[in-house]
Structure formats: C-alpha cells, structure tokens
Design an enzyme around this catalytic site. Sequence first.
Site, PDB file in Angstrom:
ATOM      1  N   PHE A 135      49.415 -32.990  43.255  1.00 20.73           N
ATOM      2  CA  PHE A 135      48.358 -33.111  42.252  1.00 20.73           C
ATOM      3  C   PHE A 135      48.951 -32.736  40.902  1.00 20.73           C
ATOM      4  O   PHE A 135      49.500 -31.651  40.736  1.00 20.73           O
ATOM      5  CB  PHE A 135      47.166 -32.201  42.567  1.00 20.73           C
ATOM      6  N   ASP A 220      56.400 -28.793  38.326  1.00 20.83           N
ATOM      7  CA  ASP A 220      55.009 -28.548  37.935  1.00 20.83           C
ATOM      8  C   ASP A 220      54.630 -27.181  38.490  1.00 20.83           C
ATOM      9  O   ASP A 220      54.346 -27.037  39.677  1.00 20.83           O
ATOM     10  CB  ASP A 220      54.114 -29.665  38.498  1.00 20.83           C
ATOM     11  N   LYS A 249      46.986 -22.917  33.710  1.00 17.60           N
ATOM     12  CA  LYS A 249      46.162 -21.985  34.494  1.00 17.60           C
ATOM     13  C   LYS A 249      46.253 -20.509  34.085  1.00 17.60           C
ATOM     14  O   LYS A 249      45.580 -20.084  33.164  1.00 17.60           O
ATOM     15  CB  LYS A 249      46.516 -22.162  35.973  1.00 17.60           C
TER      16      LYS A 249
END
Length: 394
Positions: A135, A220, A249
């Site tokens: 993702f 990532d 995040k």
Amino acid sequence: MENWPELEQKLYMRIIKRCPVTLVRGKGARVWDVEGKEYLDFVAGSAVNSLGHCHPVVVKALTEQAKTLIHTSNLFYTVPQLQLARLLIENSCLNRVFFCNSGAEANEGAIKLARRYGKLYLGGAYEIITTRGSFHGRTLATVAATGQDKHQQPYIPLPDGFVQADYDDSKAVQAATSNRTCAIMVEPIQGEGGVNVPHDGYLREIRAWCDEKGILLILDEIQTGIGRIGSLFGYQQYGVEPDIMTLAKGLAGGVPIGALLAKERASVFVPGDHGSTFGGNPLVCAVGMATLKFIIDNGIPAKVKKLGQYFVAGLENLKAKFGFITEIRGRGLLLALGLTENIAGELVLACLKEGLLVNPVKPNALRFMPPLIISEKDIDEALSILEKVMARRL
Ligand SMILES: Cc1ncc(COP(=O)(O)O)c(C=O)c1O
C-alpha cells in the site's frame, strides 16, 4: 445530543465504513467518545499518534509555534523546517529531505524523483517495481504503485510505469526488472497489506540487486518509520540503506506531514521540478521537531522493541488458548493476529464495547499499532480485553 453518525451518512462522501464511535477527546493512550466512555487506543490514528494523544511536548510546540509563525511560502527560508531536516539527516543514512503533507504525497515525490533519475542516468528508464499486497497511497500514481486490486480496479486506466512482483521474493523482483526499470519501491513490513514480515535477507537481496543493476531502492517507511517497529527507521534492522525513503504518519505526532528523503546521488531534483504550498510549514515542522527529538532523546525505539516483545508474549498466550488465532505477525508495536476465519470485524466491535480500539486490517487479521509511549500495564489491559472477547467465541 446531535447524531453525528447520521450527519456523516448525509453529508460525508461515502469513502469509509467507520467504527460506530464518535471520539471527542484524547490523553496519552486513551480517548473518550461523545458520551464520555473511555477507550484504550491501540489504533493511534493508524500509527500516527506516536506520542499518544495531546502529549505535552506536542501541545507545547503546537501552541508556541501557532503564536509565532504558522505559515509562510516555501519561497522563503524558515527555521523549524531546517531544524527538522537537520534532525532527520543527522539520524538517518539519507542526505536530503523535502517535506510535504501526507504519505501519498511523499511517495508521489519518490516516484517523480526516481523517474527523474531514470531520465538522467538510466537512458530514460521509468518503471518502478512494487510488490503485491503493498500500500503506497490514494493518489493515482500511488494507487498504480499499490499492489492491491481493490484499490486499483475503480480507477483504471492508471498511470503507466508500475510493475508488480510478489512480496518477500527477490527472485520475482529480478524477473520483473528490465532496461525500463529505474527503481524498486517496497515497505520493510507491509502494513495495510496485513502486517506481512519478509524473511530476514529479503531487503539485503533487493539492495544487492539494485546495486548490480544501478537502479534505486525506495523504502516506504511511512508506517514502519519513526520508531514503530523498534528502531528509528525500519531499514536499520535489515542491514541495508535505501537510496530514497518516505516518511509520514508518526513523524509529527498527529499533525499532517510527509517527508521524502534521498541520498545525495539520488537527489536529482532541480529548482522547479517539485514543490508544495503547505509542505514543511513552520507549524508542522515545529511539532515534527518536538516529536522526533522526544523520540530520539528518550530512546523510544529501543523501548518499543521491548514493549513489542512483551506484547507478543501475551499474544502467544492468547494463541495457545484460542484455536482461531493462526499466527502473530509484525515487529515492535506494529503487530497483527492472523485468524482462521473472517472474524476481525466482529472482534473489533466486541473490543469496542469493552473499551479497546483495534483495527481489522484484513477480514482475517487484527492489527495493533498503539502509541509508542504505552506502558506494560496498558498492554496487559488490552490483552485481558482481547481474552475476554475471544473467550465468548469458544
Ligand atoms: C506504507 C504506507 N505508505 C503510504 C501510505 C499513505 O499515507 P497517507 O494516508 O498519509 O497518504 C500509508 C498509509 O497507510 C502506508 O501505510
């Protein structure tokens, strides 16, 4: 009292099936709903609230900077942006940083940077190999990079230039490589894909392949970075260094931020190639600076490693008791329970009733990503709620 879920049904775009709770307040690892009910938060804003809710360090940085300078254009130098950039560079293997507003935007930047590199040094190579189950975000290019059909199907045709290989299979990455390849983009642990941990040599094998072919390794670390898996950055546990890394995040404790980092040789943007109006503004960077500094100064990643081991030991006990738990996956405080049946949604609702927030990352997997500052006592409490809820299914 206003019915907020009803209002949402009426007004908000139909993009998410929400948990039936309206949250209004938070402190530490706890949140409270409109009716005053307390919950232990093992979702932490999807691994965002690294220091929990309303941590004094976050609140102080936010309020002080709000009174000083909130935003200026990136046409000008600002101090918090450069302070946060320096802290990231001093504590990572990367040399340059660019700030943006989200994980997807950081990955968009990484994709553009890799293509730019391909144009300059690899004869125009532009393809990026990503992995099945990954993702990388919700923009068109990051959807094209994401290895999940459900995210891609509604938006076909997608931007060209992405090739997928099975995760945890470096031979598959090799087979997918051609003279069009400029980079491989991978998560150290697949988060949204279900907390999938590759074998230990995986990233090293991919790194060696990138070196052999002269292509870039993009990690990532939007979910795995900033202490989440027990080291400041995930790559530090796998004996590799990425050429490009993305963060978001947990970096600013709940304030929206994304960061694109690169080694000097991969940092090939020139003025005008890329940018962002809001990205790296003083408000967000001051909070990012305070959050990251607190995490580093207090040795939080090492604490996360220990807490993760403590949590896993408790989850092992549950696994021994409940046959529907197939496995425990993850590292540090990014953990999941694999389940034999699609009961994650049902377990989440039962936990909610008992005052615990957890995430059904897959129909057959429960994910835990509490704030990095939780205590063993919080973990014990979560485990006892899980046990109570699971016992009802026996
Ligand atoms: C590994 C990874 N990359 C990218 C993203 C997208 O980040 P954002 O939702 O901030 O755009 C996420 C979000 O869950 C993620 O886990």
